[in-house]
Each structure stands twice: as structure tokens, then as C-alpha cells.
Design an enzyme around this catalytic site. Structure first.
Site, PDB file in Angstrom:
ATOM      1  N   ASP A   2       0.851  -1.200   0.000  1.00 14.95           N
ATOM      2  CA  ASP A   2       0.000   0.000   0.000  1.00 14.95           C
ATOM      3  C   ASP A   2       0.886   1.250   0.000  1.00 14.95           C
ATOM      4  OD1 ASP A   2       0.533   1.057   2.733  1.00 14.95           O
ATOM      5  OD2 ASP A   2      -0.476  -0.746   3.444  1.00 14.95           O
ATOM      6  N   HIS A  48       8.630  -5.178  -1.104  1.00 15.78           N
ATOM      7  CA  HIS A  48       7.745  -6.138  -1.778  1.00 15.78           C
ATOM      8  C   HIS A  48       6.909  -5.486  -2.877  1.00 15.78           C
ATOM      9  CE1 HIS A  48       7.962  -9.122   1.874  1.00 15.78           C
ATOM     10  NE2 HIS A  48       9.033  -9.172   1.106  1.00 15.78           N
ATOM     11  N   GLY A  51       4.451  -4.249  13.354  1.00 13.80           N
ATOM     12  CA  GLY A  51       3.314  -4.921  12.716  1.00 13.80           C
ATOM     13  C   GLY A  51       3.691  -5.953  11.681  1.00 13.80           C
ATOM     14  N   ALA A 108      -0.730  -0.714  16.786  1.00 12.83           N
ATOM     15  CA  ALA A 108       0.279   0.198  16.225  1.00 12.83           C
ATOM     16  C   ALA A 108      -0.090   1.658  16.443  1.00 12.83           C
ATOM     17  CB  ALA A 108       0.460  -0.081  14.732  1.00 12.83           C
TER      18      ALA A 108
HETATM   19  C1  BJW Z   1      -0.732  -5.633  14.303  1.00 13.49           C
HETATM   20  C2  BJW Z   1      -1.986  -5.052  14.249  1.00 13.49           C
HETATM   21  C3  BJW Z   1      -2.107  -3.767  14.765  1.00 13.49           C
HETATM   22  C4  BJW Z   1      -2.149  -6.992  13.363  1.00 13.49           C
HETATM   23  N1  BJW Z   1      -1.047  -3.166  15.297  1.00 13.49           N
HETATM   24  N2  BJW Z   1       0.313  -5.018  14.858  1.00 13.49           N
HETATM   25  C5  BJW Z   1      12.100 -21.710   4.032  1.00 13.49           C
HETATM   26  C6  BJW Z   1      12.891 -21.047   4.973  1.00 13.49           C
HETATM   27  C7  BJW Z   1      13.259 -19.704   4.794  1.00 13.49           C
HETATM   28  C8  BJW Z   1      12.839 -19.012   3.684  1.00 13.49           C
HETATM   29  C9  BJW Z   1      12.047 -19.663   2.764  1.00 13.49           C
HETATM   30  C10 BJW Z   1      11.692 -20.992   2.936  1.00 13.49           C
HETATM   31  N3  BJW Z   1      10.936 -21.356   1.877  1.00 13.49           N
HETATM   32  C11 BJW Z   1      10.784 -20.290   1.066  1.00 13.49           C
HETATM   33  C12 BJW Z   1      11.468 -19.253   1.586  1.00 13.49           C
HETATM   34  C13 BJW Z   1      11.566 -17.875   1.022  1.00 13.49           C
HETATM   35  C14 BJW Z   1      10.235 -17.141   1.085  1.00 13.49           C
HETATM   36  C15 BJW Z   1       9.684 -17.213   2.517  1.00 13.49           C
HETATM   37  O1  BJW Z   1      10.069 -16.449   3.388  1.00 13.49           O
HETATM   38  N4  BJW Z   1       8.771 -18.118   2.795  1.00 13.49           N
HETATM   39  C16 BJW Z   1       8.269 -18.289   4.156  1.00 13.49           C
HETATM   40  C17 BJW Z   1       6.765 -18.140   4.148  1.00 13.49           C
HETATM   41  C18 BJW Z   1       8.769 -19.587   4.689  1.00 13.49           C
HETATM   42  N5  BJW Z   1      10.516 -15.781   0.716  1.00 13.49           N
HETATM   43  C19 BJW Z   1      10.546 -15.387  -0.543  1.00 13.49           C
HETATM   44  O2  BJW Z   1      10.271 -16.137  -1.462  1.00 13.49           O
HETATM   45  C20 BJW Z   1      10.969 -13.976  -0.793  1.00 13.49           C
HETATM   46  N6  BJW Z   1      12.025 -13.982  -1.744  1.00 13.49           N
HETATM   47  C21 BJW Z   1      13.239 -14.507  -1.455  1.00 13.49           C
HETATM   48  O3  BJW Z   1      13.479 -15.037  -0.379  1.00 13.49           O
HETATM   49  O4  BJW Z   1      14.163 -14.385  -2.468  1.00 13.49           O
HETATM   50  C22 BJW Z   1      15.491 -14.927  -2.225  1.00 13.49           C
HETATM   51  C23 BJW Z   1      16.347 -13.992  -1.418  1.00 13.49           C
HETATM   52  C24 BJW Z   1      16.927 -14.387  -0.227  1.00 13.49           C
HETATM   53  C25 BJW Z   1      17.751 -13.515   0.495  1.00 13.49           C
HETATM   54  C26 BJW Z   1      17.988 -12.262   0.013  1.00 13.49           C
HETATM   55  C27 BJW Z   1      17.387 -11.877  -1.179  1.00 13.49           C
HETATM   56  C28 BJW Z   1      16.572 -12.734  -1.871  1.00 13.49           C
HETATM   57  C29 BJW Z   1       9.838 -13.162  -1.375  1.00 13.49           C
HETATM   58  C30 BJW Z   1       8.751 -12.933  -0.377  1.00 13.49           C
HETATM   59  C31 BJW Z   1       7.567 -12.215  -1.025  1.00 13.49           C
HETATM   60  C32 BJW Z   1       6.430 -11.966  -0.047  1.00 13.49           C
HETATM   61  N7  BJW Z   1       5.304 -11.483  -0.759  1.00 13.49           N
HETATM   62  C33 BJW Z   1       4.114 -11.127  -0.022  1.00 13.49           C
HETATM   63  C34 BJW Z   1       3.032 -10.694  -1.028  1.00 13.49           C
HETATM   64  C35 BJW Z   1       3.372  -9.315  -1.604  1.00 13.49           C
HETATM   65  C36 BJW Z   1       2.317  -8.817  -2.531  1.00 13.49           C
HETATM   66  C37 BJW Z   1       0.961  -8.705  -1.876  1.00 13.49           C
HETATM   67  O5  BJW Z   1       0.753  -7.879  -0.967  1.00 13.49           O
HETATM   68  O6  BJW Z   1       0.074  -9.437  -2.293  1.00 13.49           O
HETATM   69  O7  BJW Z   1       4.398 -10.059   0.880  1.00 13.49           O
HETATM   70  S1  BJW Z   1       3.516 -12.414   1.058  1.00 13.49           S
HETATM   71  C38 BJW Z   1       3.024 -11.371   2.360  1.00 13.49           C
HETATM   72  O8  BJW Z   1       3.824 -11.623   3.542  1.00 13.49           O
HETATM   73  C39 BJW Z   1       3.378  -9.946   1.896  1.00 13.49           C
HETATM   74  C40 BJW Z   1       3.933  -9.362   3.152  1.00 13.49           C
HETATM   75  O9  BJW Z   1       4.713  -8.250   2.849  1.00 13.49           O
HETATM   76  C41 BJW Z   1       4.672 -10.502   3.786  1.00 13.49           C
HETATM   77  C42 BJW Z   1       4.914 -10.334   5.264  1.00 13.49           C
HETATM   78  O10 BJW Z   1       3.715 -10.319   5.991  1.00 13.49           O
HETATM   79  P1  BJW Z   1       3.542  -9.354   7.240  1.00 13.49           P
HETATM   80  O11 BJW Z   1       3.605  -7.961   6.824  1.00 13.49           O
HETATM   81  O12 BJW Z   1       4.461  -9.773   8.322  1.00 13.49           O
HETATM   82  O13 BJW Z   1       2.017  -9.656   7.632  1.00 13.49           O
HETATM   83  P2  BJW Z   1       1.434 -10.814   8.565  1.00 13.49           P
HETATM   84  O14 BJW Z   1      -0.009 -10.898   8.284  1.00 13.49           O
HETATM   85  O15 BJW Z   1       2.213 -12.053   8.478  1.00 13.49           O
HETATM   86  O16 BJW Z   1       1.662 -10.240  10.050  1.00 13.49           O
HETATM   87  C43 BJW Z   1       0.973  -9.106  10.515  1.00 13.49           C
HETATM   88  C44 BJW Z   1       1.416  -8.843  11.949  1.00 13.49           C
HETATM   89  O17 BJW Z   1       0.786  -7.642  12.376  1.00 13.49           O
HETATM   90  C45 BJW Z   1       0.953  -9.940  12.936  1.00 13.49           C
HETATM   91  O18 BJW Z   1       2.042 -10.316  13.763  1.00 13.49           O
HETATM   92  C46 BJW Z   1      -0.139  -9.274  13.760  1.00 13.49           C
HETATM   93  O19 BJW Z   1      -0.153  -9.683  15.117  1.00 13.49           O
HETATM   94  C47 BJW Z   1       0.249  -7.830  13.665  1.00 13.49           C
HETATM   95  N8  BJW Z   1      -0.871  -6.904  13.796  1.00 13.49           N
HETATM   96  N9  BJW Z   1      -2.869  -5.969  13.690  1.00 13.49           N
HETATM   97  C48 BJW Z   1       0.127  -3.844  15.357  1.00 13.49           C
HETATM   98  N10 BJW Z   1      -3.324  -3.138  14.763  1.00 13.49           N
END
Ligand code: BJW
Length: 279
Positions: free
Chosen positions: A122, A137, A204, A248
Site C-alpha cells: 500500500d 515487496h 506490525g 500500532a
Molecule cells: C498488528 C496489528 C495492529 C495486526 N497493530 N500489529 C524456508 C525457509 C526460509 C525461507 C524460505 C523458505 N521457503 C521459502 C522461503 C523464502 C520465502 C519465505 O520467506 N517463505 C516463508 C513463508 C517460509 N521468501 C521469498 O520467497 C521472498 N524472496 C526470497 O526469499 O528471495 C530470495 C532472497 C533471499 C535472500 C535475500 C534476497 C533474496 C519473497 C517474499 C515475497 C512476499 N510477498 C508477499 C506478497 C506481496 C504482494 C501482496 O501484498 O500481495 O508479501 S507475502 C506477504 O507476507 C506480503 C507481506 O509483505 C509478507 C509479510 O507479511 P507481514 O507484513 O508480516 O504480515 P502478517 O499478516 O504475516 O503479520 C501481521 C502482523 O501484524 C501480525 O504479527 C499481527 O499480530 C500484527 N498486527 N494488527 C500492530 N493493529
């Protein structure tokens, strides 16, 4: 720099630091702040997170909408998912909240450099006036051309039928980073985490997605203190120096006030300690 030198430099920086996270005296060497934000910061603005019980991944499967394979298999489904979110982002009800505004205020008032790295697609940080911001991202309101790689603004539904403004090809995809793709700005982020960061703050984010989940550890290994601000504890909480839990919109403005008040107090102390010079 060899590992030993790097460790002793980090240790020295840690010893210089005061107890309050991120607070170093005015005039100290680049007391940089790096703030990583995730979906939780935008939740109180009306945008769903991913992994909470009411999050996006409870409604659609990641494998169906957020991988390059999903896009190759069923582009219409992926485009529809992002069209709907793009339209929602332009709903007048979706506005930056007190946490976005507080971080923009911090960037203006903090005497050292501040970088916000957001995982969010966003544009609520921009709309709050955040000056130094990296979208690791990608951005929902932009499109990328699969033909010429041009990134262009795109603010509405119907990306599948639109043409690239640079090459006219009908080959636009959402400018977001899917699983298996390389996040953006990694060199710049790495540089900040390893050389310009006295405090790393995660706001967050569940810390479940890499490489962002490893940023706190990297910053800490290079001498930064680390602070988590999240609604509830995460799997990474124990690896932060300090964690505060709550919404937050309450935690972030309170922490920003604390940082700014302390800097003002330190600056006043320093001024009082400087002997007056007379002509
Ligand atoms: C509040 C609140 C309030 C609620 N106040 N707080 C095995 C081991 C390790 C890694 C891997 C693995 N297998 C695969 C991987 C790699 C993979 C990965 O990490 N997978 C895991 C799931 C295991 N990663 C990738 O593929 C990434 N690329 C990569 O690694 O390339 C190689 C590389 C390595 C090293 C260096 C460079 C390159 C790419 C990841 C792409 C993620 N894409 C998404 C979608 C984006 C587009 C879209 O929006 O549709 O990104 S997925 C989604 O998750 C989105 C987010 O940015 C991301 C993170 O989520 P976030 O923001 O943490 O949200 P939530 O919902 O998880 O958490 C919200 C938090 O807020 C919670 O804790 C709540 O409690 C809290 N909260 N209300 C304060 N009011």
C-alpha cells in the site's frame, strides 16, 4: 574488515549506547534508525493483514495468487485479486493512521538518518509524508511490463487489458514481489543494516517471511539495538532486545514521542554543559 575487527567495532558501538533503544546523544556518529513495517501497521487503516485469522491468506491460497507459477497458470485470477486490492486502496475510507503519521514525524524530527523499509504494497507511508521509504515487496499502485520491464503508475482495476505506456505491449503484471522472487532494494537495505543502524524497529510484522525476518538479526550482529512493536508476541519476539505489544496506532506514536523527547532533553543537557563563549 575481518570478523574479529567487525565484532569489536560492533561491541564498541553497543557499549556507547544508552539503555533506551535507539537513543544516542546528539552529535554521535550517524545514529541511524531503520524501521521495518508490515501489514499490521495498516490494519487500523482498514487493510487486512495476511496471517491473522481474518487475514488475506485465510480467504485465498498463497499458491493461487502470490507466486509466479500462479500467474503463469491462471493470470486472470491473479489479476482479479490485485485489481480488487488496488480498488480498495483508493477507497476514500482507507487513509494513513496515527502510526504512519508518527513515523513521518520521526523522520522529520530525528537528528540522525531514518529509513523506513516497508513490506507493504500500500502507499499509506507516502500519503503520511514519509520521506525515506523503500518498498521491498513492491507497490500495488504500479505495474511492471513483462516485455520491456518499465514500471509505471496504475491506480485502478483492469491491469490485464491495459497497455504499457513505454512499449504499448499488453503485458503488464502487478509490481509486487511474489514468493520465490527477489525482494527489491536489497543492497541498499543491507547497507543500512550493516553500517548505519543504531536501532532497528519492526512494526506490525509476523516475522514469517524472509529475507525481512532476518533483518533484526543482521542489524543486531552489527551493533544495533532491536525493538519489536506488534499487536502480540511473534515467533521472533525473544530475539529482540525489547518488545512492546498493542495496536500500532498507540504503540508507535508513544514510542516516537519518547525518542523525540529524549533527544530534546539530551540536546538541552549538552547545551547547558557547553561553556559560554564571550567576545
Ligand atoms: C498488528 C496489528 C495492529 C495486526 N497493530 N500489529 C524456508 C525457509 C526460509 C525461507 C524460505 C523458505 N521457503 C521459502 C522461503 C523464502 C520465502 C519465505 O520467506 N517463505 C516463508 C513463508 C517460509 N521468501 C521469498 O520467497 C521472498 N524472496 C526470497 O526469499 O528471495 C530470495 C532472497 C533471499 C535472500 C535475500 C534476497 C533474496 C519473497 C517474499 C515475497 C512476499 N510477498 C508477499 C506478497 C506481496 C504482494 C501482496 O501484498 O500481495 O508479501 S507475502 C506477504 O507476507 C506480503 C507481506 O509483505 C509478507 C509479510 O507479511 P507481514 O507484513 O508480516 O504480515 P502478517 O499478516 O504475516 O503479520 C501481521 C502482523 O501484524 C501480525 O504479527 C499481527 O499480530 C500484527 N498486527 N494488527 C500492530 N493493529
Amino acid at each position: 574488515m575481518d570478523q574479529q575487527k567487525q565484532q569489536s567495532r560492533a561491541q564498541g558501538r553497543q557499549e556507547d549506547r544508552r539503555e533506551t533503544p535507539g537513543i544516542v546523544g546528539p552529535g554521535s556518529n550517524a545514529p541511524g534508525l531503520v524501521i521495518l513495517t508490515g501489514a499490521g501497521i495498516s490494519r487500523e487503516s482498514g487493510l487486512a493483514t495476511f496471517r491473522d485469522p481474518d487475514g488475506l491468506w485465510a480467504k485465498v491460497r498463497v499458491e493461487d495468487v502470490a507466486t509466479p507459477q500462479a500467474f503463469a497458470r491462471d493470470p486472470a485470477r491473479v489479476q482479479a485479486f490485485y485489481d480488487a486490492r488496488r480498488v480498495q486502496l483508493r477507497d476514500p475510507a482507507i487513509q494513513p493512521n496515527a502510526a504512519h503519521h508518527a513515523l513521518a514525524h520521526l523522520a522529520r524530527e530525528h537528528p540522525g538518518p531514518v529509513l523506513v523499509v516497508t513490506q507493504n504494497v500500500d502507499d499509506l507511508h507516502e500519503r503520511a509524508g514519509q520521506s525515506r521509504l523503500l518498498h521491498m515487496h513492491g507497490e500495488l499502485a504500479k505495474a511492471r511490463c513483462l516485455n520491456c520491464n518499465e514500471v509505471s503508475p496504475f491506480e485502478r482495476a483492469g491491469l490485464a487489458g491495459a497497455s504499457c505506456p513505454a512499449c504499448s505491449a499488453k503485458a503488464l503484471r502487478p509490481h509486487v514481489v511474489w514468493f520465490g522472487e527477489m525482494p527489491l532494494h536489497m543492497d541498499e537495505i543491507e547497507c543500512w543494516l550493516t553500517s548505519s543502524c543504531s536501532l532497528f524497529v519492526a512494526v506490525g510484522t509476523s516475522g514469517q517471511v524472509h529475507p525481512a525476518a532476518g533483518f533484526a538479526e543482521t542489524a543486531r550482529a552489527h551493533g544495533a539495538r532491536t525493538l519489536e512493536l506488534n499487536l502480540e508476541p511473534t515467533e521472533l519476539t525473544r530475539s529482540f532486545d525489547e518488545a512492546r505489544h498493542g495496536p500500532a496506532t498507540e504503540l508507535v506514536p508513544a514510542w516516537v514521542d519518547e525518542v523525540i523527547r529524549l533527544h530534546v532533553a539530551l540536546a538541552t543537557d549538552e547545551q547547558a554543559a557547553t561553556p559560554a563563549t564571550h567576545d
